[in-house]
Motif scaffolding. Structure first.
Motif, PDB file in Angstrom:
ATOM      1  N   ARG A  68      33.024  29.404  37.610  1.00 20.33           N
ATOM      2  CA  ARG A  68      32.834  30.645  36.848  1.00 20.33           C
ATOM      3  C   ARG A  68      33.679  31.779  37.431  1.00 20.33           C
ATOM      4  N   LEU A  69      33.763  31.815  38.754  1.00 23.60           N
ATOM      5  CA  LEU A  69      34.560  32.860  39.401  1.00 23.60           C
ATOM      6  C   LEU A  69      36.036  32.702  39.075  1.00 23.60           C
ATOM      7  N   ILE A  70      36.512  31.466  39.023  1.00 26.48           N
ATOM      8  CA  ILE A  70      37.914  31.233  38.671  1.00 26.48           C
ATOM      9  C   ILE A  70      38.209  31.792  37.285  1.00 26.48           C
ATOM     10  N   LEU A  71      37.298  31.568  36.342  1.00 25.76           N
ATOM     11  CA  LEU A  71      37.453  32.115  34.995  1.00 25.76           C
ATOM     12  C   LEU A  71      37.426  33.638  35.006  1.00 25.76           C
ATOM     13  N   LEU A  72      36.434  34.206  35.703  1.00 30.47           N
ATOM     14  CA  LEU A  72      36.297  35.661  35.729  1.00 30.47           C
ATOM     15  C   LEU A  72      37.473  36.318  36.450  1.00 30.47           C
ATOM     16  N   ALA A  73      37.803  35.819  37.634  1.00 25.90           N
ATOM     17  CA  ALA A  73      38.866  36.427  38.420  1.00 25.90           C
ATOM     18  C   ALA A  73      40.218  36.264  37.736  1.00 25.90           C
ATOM     19  N   GLY A  74      40.509  35.048  37.270  1.00 28.04           N
ATOM     20  CA  GLY A  74      41.789  34.811  36.604  1.00 28.04           C
ATOM     21  C   GLY A  74      41.946  35.647  35.350  1.00 28.04           C
ATOM     22  N   GLY A  75      40.901  35.661  34.515  1.00 25.31           N
ATOM     23  CA  GLY A  75      40.977  36.419  33.262  1.00 25.31           C
ATOM     24  C   GLY A  75      41.068  37.909  33.476  1.00 25.31           C
ATOM     25  N   ALA A 221      38.522  40.368  43.664  1.00 22.05           N
ATOM     26  CA  ALA A 221      37.731  39.734  42.601  1.00 22.05           C
ATOM     27  C   ALA A 221      36.927  38.560  43.132  1.00 22.05           C
ATOM     28  N   SER A 222      37.418  37.904  44.186  1.00 28.62           N
ATOM     29  CA  SER A 222      36.690  36.773  44.749  1.00 28.62           C
ATOM     30  C   SER A 222      35.385  37.199  45.399  1.00 28.62           C
ATOM     31  N   SER A 239      24.014  31.860  34.404  1.00 28.91           N
ATOM     32  CA  SER A 239      25.277  31.719  33.673  1.00 28.91           C
ATOM     33  C   SER A 239      26.336  32.724  34.083  1.00 28.91           C
ATOM     34  N   THR A 240      25.972  33.792  34.798  1.00 24.49           N
ATOM     35  CA  THR A 240      26.975  34.753  35.270  1.00 24.49           C
ATOM     36  C   THR A 240      26.976  34.870  36.786  1.00 24.49           C
ATOM     37  N   GLU A 241      26.356  33.922  37.462  1.00 27.59           N
ATOM     38  CA  GLU A 241      26.351  33.955  38.921  1.00 27.59           C
ATOM     39  C   GLU A 241      27.750  33.694  39.466  1.00 27.59           C
ATOM     40  N   THR A 242      28.116  34.451  40.481  1.00 24.24           N
ATOM     41  CA  THR A 242      29.342  34.224  41.226  1.00 24.24           C
ATOM     42  C   THR A 242      28.957  33.759  42.635  1.00 24.24           C
ATOM     43  N   PRO A 243      29.894  33.189  43.389  1.00 30.41           N
ATOM     44  CA  PRO A 243      29.555  32.762  44.753  1.00 30.41           C
ATOM     45  C   PRO A 243      28.991  33.892  45.610  1.00 30.41           C
ATOM     46  N   GLY A 244      29.560  35.100  45.461  1.00 32.81           N
ATOM     47  CA  GLY A 244      29.060  36.233  46.229  1.00 32.81           C
ATOM     48  C   GLY A 244      27.615  36.549  45.916  1.00 32.81           C
ATOM     49  N   SER A 264      28.827  30.206  53.073  1.00 36.30           N
ATOM     50  CA  SER A 264      29.830  31.269  53.207  1.00 36.30           C
ATOM     51  C   SER A 264      31.099  30.757  53.884  1.00 36.30           C
ATOM     52  N   LEU A 265      30.958  29.864  54.853  1.00 35.79           N
ATOM     53  CA  LEU A 265      32.139  29.319  55.528  1.00 35.79           C
ATOM     54  C   LEU A 265      32.931  28.395  54.619  1.00 35.79           C
ATOM     55  N   ILE A 266      32.229  27.571  53.854  1.00 33.56           N
ATOM     56  CA  ILE A 266      32.918  26.718  52.881  1.00 33.56           C
ATOM     57  C   ILE A 266      33.651  27.574  51.853  1.00 33.56           C
ATOM     58  N   TYR A 267      32.981  28.619  51.407  1.00 33.74           N
ATOM     59  CA  TYR A 267      33.597  29.526  50.428  1.00 33.74           C
ATOM     60  C   TYR A 267      34.810  30.233  51.023  1.00 33.74           C
ATOM     61  N   LEU A 268      34.710  30.648  52.298  1.00 36.80           N
ATOM     62  CA  LEU A 268      35.827  31.313  52.975  1.00 36.80           C
ATOM     63  C   LEU A 268      37.046  30.398  53.034  1.00 36.80           C
ATOM     64  N   VAL A 269      36.831  29.143  53.408  1.00 36.33           N
ATOM     65  CA  VAL A 269      37.942  28.188  53.493  1.00 36.33           C
ATOM     66  C   VAL A 269      38.546  27.945  52.112  1.00 36.33           C
ATOM     67  N   LEU A 270      37.698  27.746  51.104  1.00 35.06           N
ATOM     68  CA  LEU A 270      38.182  27.502  49.753  1.00 35.06           C
ATOM     69  C   LEU A 270      39.018  28.663  49.235  1.00 35.06           C
ATOM     70  N   MET A 271      38.528  29.885  49.426  1.00 32.48           N
ATOM     71  CA  MET A 271      39.248  31.051  48.927  1.00 32.48           C
ATOM     72  C   MET A 271      40.547  31.277  49.693  1.00 32.48           C
ATOM     73  N   SER A 272      40.534  31.038  51.008  1.00 36.90           N
ATOM     74  CA  SER A 272      41.749  31.227  51.803  1.00 36.90           C
ATOM     75  C   SER A 272      42.847  30.268  51.349  1.00 36.90           C
TER      76      SER A 272
END
Length: 292
Positions: A68-75, A221-222, A239-244, A264-272
């Motif tokens: 969902r974040l990829i859609l929101l951030a990209g768009g 945005a991430s 339906s509108t939850e983001t990782p944050g 949070s660590l998995i998310y940090l690695v993924l986003m980096s």
């Protein structure tokens, strides 16, 4: 010379200590917490190995929030870039009231996101909001902006675009004002029109600034969570939850400290990794455009 080096080290020491306190220590502490079973019923940092990481990898709600974040951030970042570039081009040249328009375009960015989300929540109210009143004036049906998943995502994207397009505008305008005049003079001598000058001169010259602006906005945005909290609280459902926002639920609301640390660590690695790849791809794409 040795004395000079010693004095330099002394001047650097406060900054290094500050970096250690506000970045390195929290990171190391989070890593330690992620391997513990610390939660609301077990306030101890007992070592449980990689159980939290295994649980996160099997958490479909977390991975849905990533998608969902990829859609929101990209768009939203794409819209912010296009609209912000257009606004920057509008006030780049000599136009009447140029200073007024520059200040006006920055007003949304100067407002606290939580306050703006609360105002937009009123605007998108299904029965009392002016958004549906406007639709009725146009002969269209009312839309349940905040109670259905599709409209809720559109509402959230609208708030983000309105709030942060001025930031993109500011960076791109600064880039436009720093461009050399010679390439534009050469294009005018060659008889290039406005559209051709933009694609062959302006856009390629703006490539470094464009990449930097897009990456900075993707990083911000991430971390999207405050607007979600106020506008939809992650709903309807999740339906509108983001990782944050999901991290807030697990770590602060439900007090699943160890689990949220691993998440949070998995998310940090993924986003980096993702942002590094995106930056490289954008740089290559703009370079190819400039070479063409």
């Amino acid at each position: 010379m040795d004395g000079l080096r010693r004095y330099k080290s002394m001047f650097l020491l406060p900054g290094l200590l500050t970096l250690l306190l506000i970045i390195i220590f929290p990171l190391l502490f989070t890593i330690r917490v992620s391997f513990s079973g610390w939660n609301v019923s077990n306030p101890y940092m007992d070592f449980i190995g990689g159980a939290n990481y295994t649980a996160v990898l099997h958490d479909s709600r977390f991975w849905s929030s990533i998608t969902r974040l990829i859609l929101l951030a990209g768009g939203t970042v794409l819209l912010q870039y296009v609209i912000g570039f257009g606004m920057a081009l509008l006030v780049w040249r000599e136009v009447r009231g140029r200073r007024f328009w520059r200040v006006l375009f920055l007003v949304p960015m100067m407002t606290t996101p939580v306050v703006m989300a609360a105002i937009w929540q009123t605007i998108f109210h299904e029965s009392l909001g002016p958004a549906n009143d406007l639709l009725q004036l146009l002969g269209l049906a009312r839309i349940p902006w905040l109670t259905e998943s599709g409209p809720a995502l559109v509402a959230l994207m609208t708030v983000e675009v309105w709030q942060w397009t001025p930031f993109m505008f500011l960076l791109l305008l600064a880039g436009l004002l720093s461009l050399p005049k010679e390439p534009f003079m050469a294009a005018a001598i060659d008889g290039a029109g406005t559209w051709r000058t933009f694609w062959k001169v302006t856009f390629p010259l703006m490539a470094p600034v464009s990449v930097a602006a897009v990456v900075i906005r993707l990083i911000e945005a991430s971390k999207l969570s405050d607007s979600v909290y106020v506008l939809t609280s992650g709903g309807p459902g999740s339906s509108t939850e983001t990782p944050g926002y999901y991290l807030y639920i697990q770590g602060l609301r439900d007090q699943q400290t160890g689990y949220s640390g691993a998440m949070s660590l998995i998310y940090l690695v993924l986003m980096s990794v993702t942002l590094t790849v995106v930056a490289a791809l954008l740089t290559r794409a703009f370079k190819l455009k400039g070479d063409a």
